[in-house]
Scaffold this motif. Structure first.
Motif, PDB file in Angstrom:
ATOM      1  N   UNK A   1       0.791  -1.320  -0.114  1.00 27.93           N
ATOM      2  CA  UNK A   1      -0.023   0.079   0.006  1.00 27.93           C
ATOM      3  C   UNK A   1       0.892   1.042  -0.197  1.00 27.93           C
ATOM      4  N   UNK A   2       2.018   1.448   0.926  1.00 34.63           N
ATOM      5  CA  UNK A   2       2.768   2.585   0.786  1.00 34.63           C
ATOM      6  C   UNK A   2       3.311   2.783  -0.535  1.00 34.63           C
ATOM      7  N   UNK A   3       3.851   1.560  -1.246  1.00 35.89           N
ATOM      8  CA  UNK A   3       4.509   1.797  -2.749  1.00 35.89           C
ATOM      9  C   UNK A   3       3.263   2.300  -3.446  1.00 35.89           C
ATOM     10  N   UNK A   4       2.044   1.670  -3.483  1.00 34.67           N
ATOM     11  CA  UNK A   4       1.084   2.400  -4.438  1.00 34.67           C
ATOM     12  C   UNK A   4       0.906   3.726  -4.179  1.00 34.67           C
ATOM     13  N   UNK A   5       0.505   4.205  -2.792  1.00 34.38           N
ATOM     14  CA  UNK A   5       0.286   5.446  -2.622  1.00 34.38           C
ATOM     15  C   UNK A   5       1.505   6.364  -3.049  1.00 34.38           C
ATOM     16  N   UNK A   6       2.567   5.942  -2.854  1.00 36.44           N
ATOM     17  CA  UNK A   6       3.758   6.874  -3.470  1.00 36.44           C
ATOM     18  C   UNK A   6       4.015   7.030  -4.862  1.00 36.44           C
TER      19      UNK A   6
ATOM     20  N   UNK B   1      -0.268   7.969  -6.210  1.00 36.66           N
ATOM     21  CA  UNK B   1      -1.051   9.002  -5.940  1.00 36.66           C
ATOM     22  C   UNK B   1      -0.187  10.216  -5.759  1.00 36.66           C
ATOM     23  N   UNK B   2       1.218   9.877  -5.271  1.00 34.62           N
ATOM     24  CA  UNK B   2       2.429  11.126  -5.128  1.00 34.62           C
ATOM     25  C   UNK B   2       1.624  12.082  -3.857  1.00 34.62           C
ATOM     26  N   UNK B   3       1.118  11.514  -2.695  1.00 38.24           N
ATOM     27  CA  UNK B   3       0.657  12.415  -1.824  1.00 38.24           C
ATOM     28  C   UNK B   3       1.038  11.956  -0.400  1.00 38.24           C
TER      29      UNK B   3
END
Length: 399
Positions: free
Chosen positions: A297-302, A305-307
């Protein structure tokens, strides 16, 4: 002494066992400095010597010394008892911290900082000693022991969440040496309160049964799994701080990481209130699978979403898998460690975690520097998957 064992998983009933409140209070006081010392040392050394490289080298040396000394201290605790061993070991560690403080304050040569911080490696594994007491008191109550282990893991998360913040506050508000000084006082005070509770202390085993935990079937794969799990923590910390820095929010990095610890702490407490079902080997496989999945999940968010707020939310959710994994793995360590060597077995697990954190930090730092901040989040995913493969594979031969 008579043992009172609660019938249902309940934290309130857990602390109706005589003596548990007192030794828990002392242990929490002694455990808080574990999250303070490294941050305090970095702030103190970098602030006075102007070198983060020196500060990092000193703390890394202390970590390496702890990895070598901690199992030996734990072995002495098993053979001679907690009170007889932990108090002098703590005194040596506290003198090491105070020596570091004085060397920094009076401008002693750099090599003295390494020598002083190495002495802190004798700090006893307070969490392991507390878990050993619960295992002694709840020998015939495995469900209640599950609740106790869940509480201890949540306490670990809480202390490592509050410790760095407290250290940074003390060093920044008062003077650079304040964090180290307060940490040493808390460590000594907590250990004295903890070891004074003799009624709950496990009896020593001068001639422990069985071989070393490292040569006990089932323990080496667990230690390897702890190393991989530690790499998850170390790499995630570096990747998150680097991402926050690149986003222009360097000061928010610590708060974002605290959300991961908060998610883990909450999940640990909830996990402890549930009645465990099935053998711990099967539960550990499920926990590791959940951790491997949620660490993406952190990998996908970074990457998508880049947020920073999105990353913070992802870390909160991802952290919810770590405490149940650690609780179940520690339960297996307790089950598989030979009689009379429990402190040594749990100390080896913690040593594996520390080694993994160091490796994860180094790998995550290299990846972030050479492949970008987003790529750094690949390392926790790979490490969690490795833990699943290492621990789950040999457990196929167990029920």
């Amino acid at each position: 002494m008579p043992r009172r064992t609660p019938q249902q998983p309940s934290y309130r009933r857990l602390f109706t066992i005589p003596g548990t409140r007192a030794f828990t209070a002392g242990n929490l006081i002694a455990r808080l400095p574990a999250g303070m010392f490294s941050v305090s040392a970095v702030v103190m050394i970098a602030g006075t010597r102007g070198s983060y490289a020196l500060a990092g080298a000193v703390t890394a040396t202390g970590l390496a010394a702890t990895a070598m000394v901690a199992p030996w201290i734990a072995r002495l605790i098993d053979r001679h008892g907690q009170s007889r061993t932990a108090v002098p070991a703590t005194a040596v560690a506290a003198l090491g911290s105070l020596s570091l403080l004085l060397c920094v304050h009076y401008g002693a040569p750099d090599w003295t900082l390494f020598a002083a911080y190495t002495a802190t490696a004798t700090t006893p594994n307070t969490g392991g000693m507390s878990r050993a007491r619960w295992a002694h008191l709840l020998t015939d109550a495995p469900e209640t022991l599950h609740t106790a282990n869940s509480f201890e893991q949540s306490a670990d998360e809480l202390c490592f969440m509050l410790g760095p913040s407290l250290a940074a506050f003390l060093c920044g508000t008062f003077f650079p040496e304040a964090g180290t000084l307060v940490g040493a006082v808390l460590l000594v005070t907590g250990i004295l309160i903890f070891t004074a509770q003799r009624a709950t202390e496990p009896p020593p085993s001068p001639t422990p049964k069985g071989s070393s935990p490292l040569r006990t079937p089932g323990i080496p794969p667990l230690i390897a799994g702890f190393i991989a799990t530690g790499a998850v923590f170390g790499a995630m910390e570096v990747a998150t701080l680097a991402y926050a820095d690149a986003a222009g929010h360097r000061t928010a990095g610590g708060a974002v990481l605290a959300l991961q610890a908060a998610g883990s702490c909450t999940a640990g407490l909830l996990y402890g209130k549930r009645k465990p079902t099935g053998p711990p080997e099967r539960r550990l496989r499920r926990c590791l699978l959940a951790m491997s999945t949620l660490m993406s999940l952190p990998l996908l968010a970074a990457s998508t979403l880049d947020s920073l707020p999105a990353l913070a939310t992802a870390l909160l959710v991802a952290g919810m898998a770590t405490a149940p994994t650690m609780i179940t793995a520690m339960t297996l360590v307790q089950h598989r460690t030979p009689e009379g060597r429990l402190n040594e077995g749990m100390s080896l697990a913690v040593t594996g975690l520390l080694l993994g954190i160091a490796c994860g930090s180094a790998t995550g730092g290299w990846t972030t520097e050479h492949a970008g901040t987003t790529a750094g989040f690949l390392i926790p995913v790979a490490a969690a998957t490795t833990a699943l493969l290492v621990i789950a594979a040999p457990s196929r031969t167990t029920p």
